[in-house]
Design a protein around this motif. Sequence first.
Motif, PDB file in Angstrom:
ATOM      1  N   ARG A 138      19.885   4.807  30.651  1.00 33.85           N
ATOM      2  CA  ARG A 138      19.657   5.938  31.551  1.00 33.85           C
ATOM      3  C   ARG A 138      18.567   6.883  31.038  1.00 33.85           C
ATOM      4  O   ARG A 138      17.745   7.371  31.789  1.00 33.85           O
ATOM      5  CB  ARG A 138      20.985   6.698  31.699  1.00 33.85           C
ATOM      6  N   ASN A 139      18.608   7.143  29.738  1.00 38.24           N
ATOM      7  CA  ASN A 139      17.691   8.148  29.186  1.00 38.24           C
ATOM      8  C   ASN A 139      16.638   7.516  28.285  1.00 38.24           C
ATOM      9  O   ASN A 139      16.343   8.011  27.211  1.00 38.24           O
ATOM     10  CB  ASN A 139      18.488   9.228  28.451  1.00 38.24           C
ATOM     11  N   SER A 144      24.047   4.087  32.938  1.00 40.15           N
ATOM     12  CA  SER A 144      24.809   4.452  31.738  1.00 40.15           C
ATOM     13  C   SER A 144      23.850   4.689  30.576  1.00 40.15           C
ATOM     14  O   SER A 144      22.663   4.382  30.663  1.00 40.15           O
ATOM     15  CB  SER A 144      25.779   3.325  31.392  1.00 40.15           C
ATOM     16  N   GLY A 145      24.396   5.199  29.480  1.00 38.96           N
ATOM     17  CA  GLY A 145      23.578   5.515  28.318  1.00 38.96           C
ATOM     18  C   GLY A 145      23.228   4.290  27.489  1.00 38.96           C
ATOM     19  O   GLY A 145      23.381   3.151  27.938  1.00 38.96           O
ATOM     20  N   GLY A 146      22.752   4.532  26.256  1.00 35.52           N
ATOM     21  CA  GLY A 146      22.478   3.431  25.345  1.00 35.52           C
ATOM     22  C   GLY A 146      21.070   2.880  25.456  1.00 35.52           C
ATOM     23  O   GLY A 146      20.199   3.497  26.067  1.00 35.52           O
ATOM     24  N   LYS A 177      11.094  12.130  23.896  1.00 39.64           N
ATOM     25  CA  LYS A 177      12.491  12.531  23.817  1.00 39.64           C
ATOM     26  C   LYS A 177      13.304  11.363  24.351  1.00 39.64           C
ATOM     27  O   LYS A 177      12.763  10.429  24.930  1.00 39.64           O
ATOM     28  CB  LYS A 177      12.735  13.759  24.687  1.00 39.64           C
ATOM     29  N   VAL A 233      16.552   8.424  24.209  1.00 40.62           N
ATOM     30  CA  VAL A 233      17.460   7.621  23.397  1.00 40.62           C
ATOM     31  C   VAL A 233      16.749   6.361  22.915  1.00 40.62           C
ATOM     32  O   VAL A 233      16.144   5.644  23.694  1.00 40.62           O
ATOM     33  CB  VAL A 233      18.695   7.250  24.241  1.00 40.62           C
ATOM     34  N   GLN A 273      12.534   9.638  35.924  1.00 42.03           N
ATOM     35  CA  GLN A 273      13.754   9.906  35.160  1.00 42.03           C
ATOM     36  C   GLN A 273      13.563   9.734  33.649  1.00 42.03           C
ATOM     37  O   GLN A 273      14.493   9.941  32.881  1.00 42.03           O
ATOM     38  CB  GLN A 273      14.891   9.001  35.641  1.00 42.03           C
ATOM     39  N   PRO A 313      12.745  10.731  29.985  1.00 44.67           N
ATOM     40  CA  PRO A 313      12.653  12.001  29.262  1.00 44.67           C
ATOM     41  C   PRO A 313      11.195  12.349  28.948  1.00 44.67           C
ATOM     42  O   PRO A 313      10.326  11.477  28.923  1.00 44.67           O
ATOM     43  CB  PRO A 313      13.418  11.706  27.978  1.00 44.67           C
ATOM     44  N   ARG A 314      10.970  13.623  28.730  1.00 49.77           N
ATOM     45  CA  ARG A 314       9.626  14.138  28.415  1.00 49.77           C
ATOM     46  C   ARG A 314       8.960  13.296  27.311  1.00 49.77           C
ATOM     47  O   ARG A 314       9.602  12.931  26.333  1.00 49.77           O
ATOM     48  CB  ARG A 314       9.805  15.578  27.924  1.00 49.77           C
ATOM     49  N   PHE A 326       6.002  14.992  32.076  1.00 51.83           N
ATOM     50  CA  PHE A 326       7.344  15.500  32.329  1.00 51.83           C
ATOM     51  C   PHE A 326       7.748  15.085  33.735  1.00 51.83           C
ATOM     52  O   PHE A 326       6.967  15.239  34.674  1.00 51.83           O
ATOM     53  CB  PHE A 326       7.363  17.020  32.182  1.00 51.83           C
ATOM     54  N   LYS A 327       8.944  14.543  33.876  1.00 54.45           N
ATOM     55  CA  LYS A 327       9.419  14.020  35.158  1.00 54.45           C
ATOM     56  C   LYS A 327       8.415  13.049  35.772  1.00 54.45           C
ATOM     57  O   LYS A 327       8.147  13.067  36.986  1.00 54.45           O
ATOM     58  CB  LYS A 327       9.740  15.156  36.131  1.00 54.45           C
TER      59      LYS A 327
END
Lengths: 354, 159
Positions: free
Chosen positions: A52-53, A81-83, A182, A184, A248, A250-251, A270-271
């Motif tokens: 997700r990130n 989801s994350g990860g 930024k 994950v 979506q 991250p920066r 950004f975005k």
Amino acid sequence: MASRLTFKSPIVLSLSRNPYLNLSLEDHLLRNPAQHPQLLIYKNVPTIVIGRNQNPFVELNLPLLSSLAPSQRPLVVRRRSGGGAVFHDLGNMNYCGYLPRDEFQRATFVGLVHKALVRAGADDVFVNDRYDIFKGDKKVSGSAFKMVKDRAYGHGTLLLDADVGRIRGLLRSPARDWLTAKGVESVRSPVVNLKIHEQDVIKCLEEEFEAKFGIKGVQTVEEDELKAIPSIIEGRQELQSRDWLLAQSPRFSLRIPLRNFSGSLVVEVFKGMVEKVNYEGPKDSSELDEEGIPVDGPTLASVLFENIATIGNSFFDGHMLQTALLCSGLEEESHWVQSVLGDKIDEVLGISKL
Amino acid sequence: MASLFARSAVRVGRNVMPVMSKRAFSASAGRFEVIKKYTKDHEWVSYDTDSKIATIGITTYAASALGDVVYVELETPGTALTEGSSLGVVESVKSASDIYSPVSGEIVEANDALTDKPGLVNADAEGEAWMVKVATEGSELEALMDAEGYEGFKKEGAH
């Protein structure tokens, strides 16, 4: 409402191999919960699935993906989801377990799956502190989680007989040394196949699910049934949109080393959109351009930014940046960007033209 | 007590206000009321009735349930929120969690420190790790739990 009643079995087996539909079904079951714990099982055609990130520019080798023939190129999806990034193909089975949030723990379904693997004959498998399942020192199952208001799921991959060599090189961005992001990071682990038959794993998952929750029953779902559910079609569109795949992230920033000039241009995103371009380098350095006019770093940065703005309301990607660099008289830098970011982002990320 | 009164008197003096009636004094005290409420999704809202700004974050309980927070993304100032819309995403130990707004209004400030130091959420969830400040009439606050109600709610959930 009919769609909600469609998935009331404790175990739902999707017959679709389409990652956009399966991941949307996964989300649909989270948002339209059954009155009991539930387990979804599905497989996808070859697909790189990022967290997700995460950021496709950081996670993927986009030039290499661009160079592959479409038939040889895995799809790319950002999951909810994350990860970190994982690879799905038909030799990999995915599970997704649902519970009310206050009953949910990360270990719940990972533990259930671990028991099922042991029951199916896998030996030397264990759950590690990141809730992944290892066989010896190699990973066989990666997990991730999603929590919304009062529901949660834990899902994961199961490498049964996946073509694990296929992604070699695809998950290493040639731009990584010039990207600051930024978000994950993926944790890299060597992987190995379990070499257990899919039907045995499904049977053992059913047995362990019944042992844990005291309910049983499996329903299969055809791809056409998924396509008839509005929220799944909407989910598929979202997963294939520029907004989801690019905005979506991250920066992050990309540092472009200048070839005929000391210093670099730093493009901040950004975005999904270029926010500004800065020059980093010796303050007093300036050189003559082709027409003999002195140019300094900050001027180059503002020229590039203006050219990006002129291209219009477009998301940051390799192609857009190459064009803006060319317009700014930075031809070599433009070629460099192509070599590290590629130029077929819509095709590689499967961005729908709709 | 004496010193408190003295300070109030100084403040009144600075504002060059006439001798206050009791009514004016209590209205003035009421202006600085800060109400702290909690949601069932384990968020806290601290509402300043004077500025009509709600500061929102997740509770210490929620932060410890999430585990080590590695990433926080917040909506930006100017974003209009309705009750229940997402005001940000938190990731911890591979879990992505949406954070929902308990109030309607407009974000006036986002805590950018969390972007660089997501671990603040674990260190000081109900202090330094506030997430957004929202300009709101605060009409949704009435229905939320106070500290005592939230304690009871947590115990219930633990069963």
